[in-house]
Design a protein around this motif. Structure first.
Motif, PDB file in Angstrom:
ATOM      1  N   CYS A 147      41.835  96.693 -34.542  1.00 36.05           N
ATOM      2  CA  CYS A 147      42.804  96.389 -35.856  1.00 36.05           C
ATOM      3  C   CYS A 147      43.701  95.189 -35.493  1.00 36.05           C
ATOM      4  CB  CYS A 147      43.413  97.895 -36.277  1.00 36.05           C
ATOM      5  SG  CYS A 147      42.396  98.822 -36.640  1.00 36.05           S
ATOM      6  N   VAL A 148      43.655  94.844 -34.210  1.00 36.85           N
ATOM      7  CA  VAL A 148      44.714  93.429 -33.708  1.00 36.85           C
ATOM      8  C   VAL A 148      43.823  92.456 -33.513  1.00 36.85           C
ATOM      9  CG1 VAL A 148      46.496  93.044 -32.113  1.00 36.85           C
ATOM     10  CG2 VAL A 148      46.030  95.453 -32.831  1.00 36.85           C
ATOM     11  N   PRO A 149      43.397  91.594 -34.318  1.00 40.00           N
ATOM     12  CA  PRO A 149      42.624  90.531 -34.095  1.00 40.00           C
ATOM     13  C   PRO A 149      43.046  89.495 -33.120  1.00 40.00           C
ATOM     14  CG  PRO A 149      43.341  90.406 -36.500  1.00 40.00           C
ATOM     15  CD  PRO A 149      43.873  91.512 -35.726  1.00 40.00           C
ATOM     16  N   ASP A 150      44.503  89.299 -33.104  1.00 40.50           N
ATOM     17  CA  ASP A 150      45.080  88.365 -32.300  1.00 40.50           C
ATOM     18  C   ASP A 150      45.040  88.677 -30.850  1.00 40.50           C
ATOM     19  OD1 ASP A 150      46.926  85.801 -32.080  1.00 40.50           O
ATOM     20  OD2 ASP A 150      48.250  87.230 -31.306  1.00 40.50           O
ATOM     21  N   ALA A 151      44.659  87.804 -29.900  1.00 38.94           N
ATOM     22  CA  ALA A 151      44.599  88.252 -28.489  1.00 38.94           C
ATOM     23  C   ALA A 151      46.017  88.343 -27.884  1.00 38.94           C
ATOM     24  CB  ALA A 151      43.460  87.025 -27.763  1.00 38.94           C
ATOM     25  N   ALA A 152      47.033  87.530 -28.240  1.00 41.23           N
ATOM     26  CA  ALA A 152      48.326  87.562 -27.779  1.00 41.23           C
ATOM     27  C   ALA A 152      48.819  88.902 -28.084  1.00 41.23           C
ATOM     28  CB  ALA A 152      49.142  86.413 -28.229  1.00 41.23           C
ATOM     29  N   ALA A 153      48.550  89.621 -29.269  1.00 41.40           N
ATOM     30  CA  ALA A 153      49.013  90.676 -29.831  1.00 41.40           C
ATOM     31  C   ALA A 153      48.538  91.773 -28.849  1.00 41.40           C
ATOM     32  CB  ALA A 153      48.899  90.807 -31.146  1.00 41.40           C
ATOM     33  N   GLN A 154      47.131  91.745 -28.624  1.00 33.39           N
ATOM     34  CA  GLN A 154      46.607  92.740 -27.767  1.00 33.39           C
ATOM     35  C   GLN A 154      47.178  92.737 -26.591  1.00 33.39           C
ATOM     36  OE1 GLN A 154      42.130  92.274 -27.668  1.00 33.39           O
ATOM     37  NE2 GLN A 154      42.055  93.009 -29.700  1.00 33.39           N
ATOM     38  N   ARG A 155      47.274  91.517 -25.896  1.00 30.59           N
ATOM     39  CA  ARG A 155      48.079  91.381 -24.545  1.00 30.59           C
ATOM     40  C   ARG A 155      49.309  92.388 -24.457  1.00 30.59           C
ATOM     41  NH1 ARG A 155      45.447  86.361 -24.503  1.00 30.59           N
ATOM     42  NH2 ARG A 155      47.457  85.367 -25.039  1.00 30.59           N
ATOM     43  N   GLU A 156      50.154  92.059 -25.675  1.00 33.24           N
ATOM     44  CA  GLU A 156      51.430  92.788 -25.789  1.00 33.24           C
ATOM     45  C   GLU A 156      51.545  94.166 -25.687  1.00 33.24           C
ATOM     46  OE1 GLU A 156      53.287  91.252 -29.085  1.00 33.24           O
ATOM     47  OE2 GLU A 156      54.159  89.370 -28.266  1.00 33.24           O
ATOM     48  N   ILE A 157      50.445  94.615 -26.382  1.00 31.32           N
ATOM     49  CA  ILE A 157      50.063  96.198 -26.181  1.00 31.32           C
ATOM     50  C   ILE A 157      49.707  96.740 -25.127  1.00 31.32           C
ATOM     51  CG2 ILE A 157      48.859  98.010 -27.173  1.00 31.32           C
ATOM     52  CD1 ILE A 157      48.881  96.151 -30.137  1.00 31.32           C
ATOM     53  N   ALA A 158      48.873  95.903 -24.391  1.00 28.17           N
ATOM     54  CA  ALA A 158      48.319  96.461 -23.222  1.00 28.17           C
ATOM     55  C   ALA A 158      49.582  96.502 -22.075  1.00 28.17           C
ATOM     56  CB  ALA A 158      47.225  95.767 -22.632  1.00 28.17           C
ATOM     57  N   GLY A 159      50.347  95.388 -22.141  1.00 26.33           N
ATOM     58  CA  GLY A 159      51.393  95.154 -21.564  1.00 26.33           C
ATOM     59  C   GLY A 159      52.534  96.268 -21.655  1.00 26.33           C
ATOM     60  N   GLU A 160      52.779  96.577 -22.728  1.00 27.79           N
ATOM     61  CA  GLU A 160      53.628  97.624 -23.303  1.00 27.79           C
ATOM     62  C   GLU A 160      53.059  99.148 -22.590  1.00 27.79           C
ATOM     63  OE1 GLU A 160      57.419  98.962 -25.042  1.00 27.79           O
ATOM     64  OE2 GLU A 160      56.723  97.659 -23.845  1.00 27.79           O
ATOM     65  N   LEU A 161      51.986  99.325 -22.795  1.00 24.03           N
ATOM     66  CA  LEU A 161      51.472 100.777 -22.110  1.00 24.03           C
ATOM     67  C   LEU A 161      51.604 100.599 -20.496  1.00 24.03           C
ATOM     68  CD1 LEU A 161      48.402 101.176 -24.370  1.00 24.03           C
ATOM     69  CD2 LEU A 161      50.809 102.041 -24.596  1.00 24.03           C
ATOM     70  N   GLY A 162      51.596  99.519 -20.265  1.00 20.15           N
ATOM     71  CA  GLY A 162      51.586  99.392 -18.680  1.00 20.15           C
ATOM     72  C   GLY A 162      53.063  99.778 -18.081  1.00 20.15           C
ATOM     73  N   ARG A 163      54.160  99.314 -19.079  1.00 19.48           N
ATOM     74  CA  ARG A 163      55.532  99.542 -18.883  1.00 19.48           C
ATOM     75  C   ARG A 163      55.765 101.302 -19.175  1.00 19.48           C
ATOM     76  NH1 ARG A 163      60.329 100.537 -21.434  1.00 19.48           N
ATOM     77  NH2 ARG A 163      59.398 100.296 -23.630  1.00 19.48           N
ATOM     78  N   LEU A 164      55.045 101.781 -20.280  1.00 16.13           N
ATOM     79  CA  LEU A 164      55.363 103.117 -20.695  1.00 16.13           C
ATOM     80  C   LEU A 164      54.788 104.129 -19.994  1.00 16.13           C
ATOM     81  CD1 LEU A 164      55.491 102.432 -24.277  1.00 16.13           C
ATOM     82  CD2 LEU A 164      57.546 102.964 -22.712  1.00 16.13           C
ATOM     83  N   VAL A 165      53.530 103.945 -19.297  1.00 15.78           N
ATOM     84  CA  VAL A 165      52.806 104.920 -18.492  1.00 15.78           C
ATOM     85  C   VAL A 165      52.984 104.936 -17.172  1.00 15.78           C
ATOM     86  CG1 VAL A 165      50.601 105.711 -17.784  1.00 15.78           C
ATOM     87  CG2 VAL A 165      50.719 104.898 -20.133  1.00 15.78           C
ATOM     88  N   ARG A 166      53.624 106.042 -16.783  1.00 10.53           N
ATOM     89  CA  ARG A 166      54.020 106.200 -15.291  1.00 10.53           C
ATOM     90  C   ARG A 166      52.794 105.917 -14.210  1.00 10.53           C
ATOM     91  NH1 ARG A 166      55.321 112.545 -16.379  1.00 10.53           N
ATOM     92  NH2 ARG A 166      56.916 111.152 -17.728  1.00 10.53           N
ATOM     93  N   PRO A 167      53.368 105.363 -12.962  1.00 13.33           N
ATOM     94  CA  PRO A 167      52.009 105.296 -12.121  1.00 13.33           C
ATOM     95  C   PRO A 167      51.672 106.661 -11.817  1.00 13.33           C
ATOM     96  CG  PRO A 167      54.302 104.447 -11.134  1.00 13.33           C
ATOM     97  CD  PRO A 167      54.413 105.041 -12.387  1.00 13.33           C
TER      98      PRO A 167
END
Length: 216
Positions: free
Chosen positions: A109-129
């Motif tokens: 549902c997110v056709p823009d590649a930059a927006a996809q990267r923002e989401i993946a990066g935010e999950l990288g921040r929020l999910v603990r090691p």
């Protein structure tokens, strides 16, 4: 100038009335997501899976979506489930707040590649090691219906796999390597993959790809 549909507008109007059908794989979920960890359901829509997680024993689940209309619908259909409308990233949570995150039929549902990267990066921040992100999405399909629309809209959007639906939605089907790469780039190692056929919200079927990534 050619006017393109706006993806966000769709989810505040027509998209907010859809019945979502992308199913949870309970076996895969149980194998990687302990019931005692806090879970983020990002792109929760009207809270269908957020509520389902609570029903199978996950006691600390939060759903977040960019669509106000969908979150308001969720409040009516799933009272008591914790759903938050938040229009973008970063989300209002501290680093490492979650032991797991779900991303179910969200990237499509997110056709823009930059927006996809923002989401993946935010999950990288929020999910603990040591925690996981469980992605279920729609990769590029091989049937004639999908191939036709990939070809029809490739020039308009500059990306093969982005297409419009007749009711005004804009979606993206990506290569499996693209989906894996989003996880790998933002700190997750893919530990599990599964594929199977699932229904779409418009009455068709697609082959979906499920990925479980462990936060390094």
């Amino acid at each position: 100038m050619e006017m393109r549909p706006h993806p966000q507008g769709f989810w505040e109007t027509t998209g907010a009335t859809k019945t979502f059908t992308h199913p949870l794989d309970a076996e895969l979920l149980a194998a990687y997501v302990p019931r005692d960890v806090p879970v983020l359901d990002y792109g929760c829509g009207y809270g269908r899976l957020t509520a389902e997680l609570g029903a199978v024993g996950y006691g600390d689940v939060r759903g977040v979506d960019v669509s106000r209309a969908l979150v308001e619908r969720g409040g009516r259909e799933h009272p008591g489930v914790r759903l938050v409308h938040w229009p973008g990233v970063p989300l209002p949570f501290e680093d490492g707040s979650f032991g797991a995150a779900l991303l179910f039929a969200v990237l499509t549902c997110v056709p823009d590649a930059a927006a996809q990267r923002e989401i993946a990066g935010e999950l990288g921040r929020l999910v603990r090691p040591g925690g996981v992100v469980y992605v279920s999405d729609v990769p590029l399909q091989s049937d004639r219906r999908n191939l036709t629309r990939y070809e029809m809209f490739a020039a308009r959007y500059g990306t093969y796999g982005v297409f419009e639906t007749p009711d005004g939605g804009v979606f993206r089907h990506s290569t499996p390597d693209h989906l894996r790469g989003l996880l790998e780039t933002y700190g997750f190692s893919v530990e599990a993959e599964r594929s199977n056929t699932v229904p779409t919200m418009d009455g068709h079927t697609v082959e979906r790809l499920q990925l479980v990534g462990r936060r390094r």
